[in-house]
Design an enzyme around this catalytic site. Structure first.
Site, mmCIF file in Angstrom:
data_model
loop_
_atom_site.group_PDB
_atom_site.id
_atom_site.type_symbol
_atom_site.label_atom_id
_atom_site.label_comp_id
_atom_site.label_asym_id
_atom_site.label_seq_id
_atom_site.Cartn_x
_atom_site.Cartn_y
_atom_site.Cartn_z
ATOM 1 N N GLU A 10 9.762 -33.312 -0.246
ATOM 2 C CA GLU A 10 10.132 -34.227 -1.318
ATOM 3 C C GLU A 10 10.478 -35.579 -1.007
ATOM 4 O OE1 GLU A 10 13.052 -32.374 -3.842
ATOM 5 O OE2 GLU A 10 11.912 -30.602 -4.339
ATOM 6 N N CYS B 206 -0.481 0.624 7.837
ATOM 7 C CA CYS B 206 -0.763 1.093 6.093
ATOM 8 C C CYS B 206 -2.030 1.818 6.300
ATOM 9 C CB CYS B 206 -0.974 -0.291 5.597
ATOM 10 S SG CYS B 206 0.732 -0.688 5.160
ATOM 11 N N ARG C 281 9.990 -24.874 -4.910
ATOM 12 C CA ARG C 281 11.108 -24.914 -3.801
ATOM 13 C C ARG C 281 10.847 -23.622 -3.192
ATOM 14 N NH1 ARG C 281 16.257 -28.521 -5.215
ATOM 15 N NH2 ARG C 281 15.141 -30.578 -5.097
ATOM 16 N N GLU D 1 0.664 -1.206 -0.108
ATOM 17 C CA GLU D 1 0.114 -0.084 -0.018
ATOM 18 C C GLU D 1 0.870 1.434 0.029
ATOM 19 O OE1 GLU D 1 -2.314 -2.708 2.999
ATOM 20 O OE2 GLU D 1 -0.187 -2.675 2.313
ATOM 21 N N THR E 165 16.501 -40.726 1.109
ATOM 22 C CA THR E 165 16.798 -39.857 -0.238
ATOM 23 C C THR E 165 18.137 -39.205 -0.327
ATOM 24 O OG1 THR E 165 14.095 -39.632 -0.144
ATOM 25 C CG2 THR E 165 15.878 -38.181 -1.442
ATOM 26 N N GLY F 183 10.215 -39.782 -0.131
ATOM 27 C CA GLY F 183 10.356 -41.272 -0.665
ATOM 28 C C GLY F 183 9.204 -42.009 -0.006
ATOM 29 N N PRO F 184 9.060 -43.265 -0.312
ATOM 30 C CA PRO F 184 7.979 -43.925 -0.048
ATOM 31 C C PRO F 184 7.485 -43.855 1.457
ATOM 32 C CG PRO F 184 9.234 -45.043 -1.469
ATOM 33 C CD PRO F 184 9.997 -44.125 -1.032
ATOM 34 N N CYS G 281 -2.820 -3.084 7.211
ATOM 35 C CA CYS G 281 -2.530 -3.260 8.897
ATOM 36 C C CYS G 281 -2.868 -2.056 9.510
ATOM 37 C CB CYS G 281 -0.934 -3.845 8.864
ATOM 38 S SG CYS G 281 0.116 -2.655 8.295
ATOM 39 N N ARG H 96 17.651 -23.611 -8.714
ATOM 40 C CA ARG H 96 18.585 -23.410 -9.707
ATOM 41 C C ARG H 96 17.409 -22.928 -11.065
ATOM 42 N NH1 ARG H 96 20.073 -28.129 -8.014
ATOM 43 N NH2 ARG H 96 19.432 -29.442 -9.619
#
Length: 392
Positions: free
Chosen positions: A322, A99, A200, A67, A212, A324-325, A90, A223
């Protein structure tokens, strides 16, 4: 329609007009995603006689709010104008002045807000201040879209816990890779990996299990150069989280070479060898936190409730897991999932050699877990499916 080309309805505001300018403010807010934590991403647009005279978005915690930037850009044109903002202005003093006060002092005559501040300590007070000072207020325009942009902030500010996104790349037959890899392989396309790195980026941390880590030796960094993020990311706070009951994390892992803190959760029990492994990891810069664990199927599985509470205490507002099983199964069965994303890739790896993501997810009879609110993003032959769980 160009925002500067229409001067119709100069003194009369329509729902379509309000939605149009709130939509523009939401697009501005998205530019701040991943940069404002623990603050929300907010956009603001100042409109006078149907013409945009100022706009802005919150770029980083501690810096001016959306704002303020929009009003400064508008200057004297703000007097008698309407400001469109994606979150209730706010009314409290923090690192920056309120604000709502700035809006009043600028001469704004009307405020259109997408959604109220979810913080129970301040919710509604900013709008109340504006109304008490003679400013017309309209709230709830595109509130669903506004909440989704700040879903991480909304959960964290109301619970003190991080918003948990569980994401996996899976083949058409449900595999996340091969059981044994002679070298690291990617089942996702290059463009899909770029989008994964954007996911990410908008979180504060990535979490994986030590299994993992040992199997893939990932860097757990970002990246991409989409939206100029690569340059901004250098200054972003970043945490790489490893769940490692026995501190098997190799000290030469690539996570120690990439940007950001390394936070390792381990079990509270130590013997001499584990204590020595802890010392070596701390010498590499790891932050090691002990938590209680549960024994399941003969394995020490960390208490995820304690893990996520500690992350909240550290002001980690959003975590991308991320998984794994085994970790995937624990997160789903124990209801530690606020959002589920599958990057479905056009491959079969087969049951013999493929690593089945769902192989550990053993549900009791009639223990059905539902997901809804599907959104789809197609990237060539890959598809990203995003769901929200309907945990009872």
């Amino acid at each position: 329609m160009s925002p500067n080309s229409s001067k119709k309805n100069l003194n009369k505001h329509t729902d379509d007009e309000d939605e149009y300018f709130i939509s523009r403010a939401l697009n501005l807010a998205k530019k701040g995603q991943g940069l404002t934590s623990p603050n929300p991403a907010v956009g603001a647009v100042v409109v006078k006689n149907g013409i945009i005279v100022g706009e802005g978005f919150h770029e980083k915690a501690g810096q001016p709010h959306a704002e303020v930037i929009a009003l400064n850009n508008a200057g004297k044109d703000a007097e008698g104008a309407t400001i469109y903002v994606t979150l209730e202005p706010c009314s409290h003093f923090g690192k920056t002045p309120p604000c709502a006060h700035k809006i009043k002092d600028s001469g704004i005559k009307r405020v259109v807000s997408a959604i109220k501040d979810p913080n129970p300590l301040v919710s509604g007070k900013g709008l109340e201040y504006l109304i008490n000072n003679g400013i017309e207020v309209k709230d709830g325009v595109l509130s669903k879209e506004a909440k989704q942009i700040n879903e991480i902030f909304f959960k964290y500010i109301t619970t003190g816990l991080p918003f948990i996104t569980v994401k996996d790349a899976v083949t058409l037959d449900g595999n996340i890779g091969y059981k044994t890899d002679t070298e690291k392989i990617y089942i996702s396309s290059t463009k899909s990996l770029e989008y994964t790195h954007y996911i990410r980026f908008i979180n504060d941390a990535i979490m994986i299990s030590v299994n993992t880590l040992i199997k893939d030796d990932p860097m757990l960094d970002v990246r991409i150069n989409k939206f100029g993020i690569k340059e901004k990311f250098i200054k972003k706070k970043w945490t790489k989280i490893v769940l490692d009951s026995d501190l098997k994390t190799p000290p030469n892992s690539k996570i120690f070479e990439s940007h950001g803190d390394v936070l390792i959760f381990t079990s509270i029990d130590y013997d001499e060898k584990k204590a020595e492994r802890k010392k070596r990891l701390e010498e590499k810069g790891a932050i090691i936190t002990d938590v209680y664990y549960n024994i399941k199927e003969g394995k020490k599985l960390l208490n995820l409730d304690l893990v996520f509470k500690k992350c909240g205490d550290l002001k980690i507002t959003g975590i991308l897991v991320e998984a794994g099983p085994e970790l995937f199964s624990s997160l789903i069965k124990e209801r530690f999932c606020d959002k589920l994303i599958f990057n479905v890739t056009p491959h079969f790896l087969g049951r013999k050699n493929g690593l089945d993501l769902f192989g550990r997810l053993n549900l009791d009879f009639n223990e059905k877990i539902n997901f809804s609110s599907l959104t789809v993003k197609k990237i060539k032959d890959d598809v990203f499916l995003s769901y929200y769980p309907e945990f009872a």
